[in-house]
Design a protein around this motif. Sequence first.
Motif, mmCIF file in Angstrom:
data_model
loop_
_atom_site.group_PDB
_atom_site.id
_atom_site.type_symbol
_atom_site.label_atom_id
_atom_site.label_comp_id
_atom_site.label_asym_id
_atom_site.label_seq_id
_atom_site.Cartn_x
_atom_site.Cartn_y
_atom_site.Cartn_z
ATOM 1 N N VAL A 49 0.860 -1.103 -0.057
ATOM 2 C CA VAL A 49 0.019 0.114 0.171
ATOM 3 C C VAL A 49 0.743 1.086 -0.147
ATOM 4 C CG1 VAL A 49 -1.601 1.133 1.255
ATOM 5 C CG2 VAL A 49 -2.009 -1.136 1.350
ATOM 6 N N SER A 50 0.613 2.276 -0.732
ATOM 7 C CA SER A 50 1.338 3.388 -1.033
ATOM 8 C C SER A 50 0.341 4.439 -1.400
ATOM 9 C CB SER A 50 2.571 3.357 -1.990
ATOM 10 O OG SER A 50 1.904 2.944 -3.190
ATOM 11 N N GLY A 51 0.880 5.846 -1.125
ATOM 12 C CA GLY A 51 -0.217 6.956 -1.393
ATOM 13 C C GLY A 51 0.212 7.851 -0.558
ATOM 14 N N ILE A 52 -0.598 9.131 -0.661
ATOM 15 C CA ILE A 52 -0.420 10.228 0.070
ATOM 16 C C ILE A 52 -1.453 10.185 0.983
ATOM 17 C CG2 ILE A 52 -0.613 12.931 -0.179
ATOM 18 C CD1 ILE A 52 0.585 12.389 -2.942
ATOM 19 N N VAL A 53 -1.198 10.635 2.385
ATOM 20 C CA VAL A 53 -2.089 11.127 3.423
ATOM 21 C C VAL A 53 -2.155 12.471 3.460
ATOM 22 C CG1 VAL A 53 -2.894 11.127 5.742
ATOM 23 C CG2 VAL A 53 -2.027 8.946 4.460
ATOM 24 N N VAL A 54 -3.403 13.243 3.275
ATOM 25 C CA VAL A 54 -3.418 14.737 3.743
ATOM 26 C C VAL A 54 -3.859 14.991 5.164
ATOM 27 C CG1 VAL A 54 -4.504 16.942 3.101
ATOM 28 C CG2 VAL A 54 -3.967 15.150 1.257
ATOM 29 N N VAL A 55 -3.024 15.568 5.708
ATOM 30 C CA VAL A 55 -3.465 15.984 7.179
ATOM 31 C C VAL A 55 -3.573 17.523 7.557
ATOM 32 C CG1 VAL A 55 -2.503 15.679 9.503
ATOM 33 C CG2 VAL A 55 -1.864 13.886 7.846
ATOM 34 N N LEU A 56 -4.581 17.580 8.106
ATOM 35 C CA LEU A 56 -4.753 19.173 8.428
ATOM 36 C C LEU A 56 -4.249 19.438 9.918
ATOM 37 C CD1 LEU A 56 -6.332 22.082 7.983
ATOM 38 C CD2 LEU A 56 -8.382 20.993 8.985
ATOM 39 N N LEU A 57 -3.393 20.347 9.939
ATOM 40 C CA LEU A 57 -2.784 20.775 11.342
ATOM 41 C C LEU A 57 -3.277 22.203 11.887
ATOM 42 C CD1 LEU A 57 1.002 20.145 10.120
ATOM 43 C CD2 LEU A 57 -0.683 18.483 11.304
ATOM 44 N N THR A 58 -3.257 22.238 12.963
ATOM 45 C CA THR A 58 -3.462 23.401 13.860
ATOM 46 C C THR A 58 -2.161 23.582 14.630
ATOM 47 O OG1 THR A 58 -5.881 23.237 13.930
ATOM 48 C CG2 THR A 58 -4.752 24.857 15.549
ATOM 49 N N VAL A 59 -1.397 24.594 14.304
ATOM 50 C CA VAL A 59 -0.230 25.181 15.055
ATOM 51 C C VAL A 59 -0.339 26.034 16.040
ATOM 52 C CG1 VAL A 59 2.235 25.337 14.729
ATOM 53 C CG2 VAL A 59 1.107 24.207 12.956
#
Length: 108
Positions: A49-59
């Motif tokens: 399994v490969s791919g891109i994970v999009v993560v929304l961050l709050t800094v």
Amino acid sequence: MALSRRSLSSLFLIAVLTACSTMALAGTHRAIVSKVAPVYPELAKRMHVSGIVVVLLTVAPDGSVSDAKIESGHALLGNAAQDAVRRWRFEPASETTSMTVDVSFANQ
């Protein structure tokens, strides 16, 4: 072609470091002070399994990640990406910043 665990780790780290440069910021740039590479889940490796994970961050103003939510990506990879970016540190700023980060998992 089968790759060794060390080769897979190296490929994964290179992919992550490259992908981390593609951040969409809300009008402000906050440099990354330190990054933690995600651990490629063993099941995902075995299943290729490969791919891109999009993560929304709050800094937070102090540069710590106060929240990280998976926006999209393969279920086997999401938690690893989320766990890693929660430990990233950014340069301090006067206010909280939201951004998205693409984390790539390349399994060859």
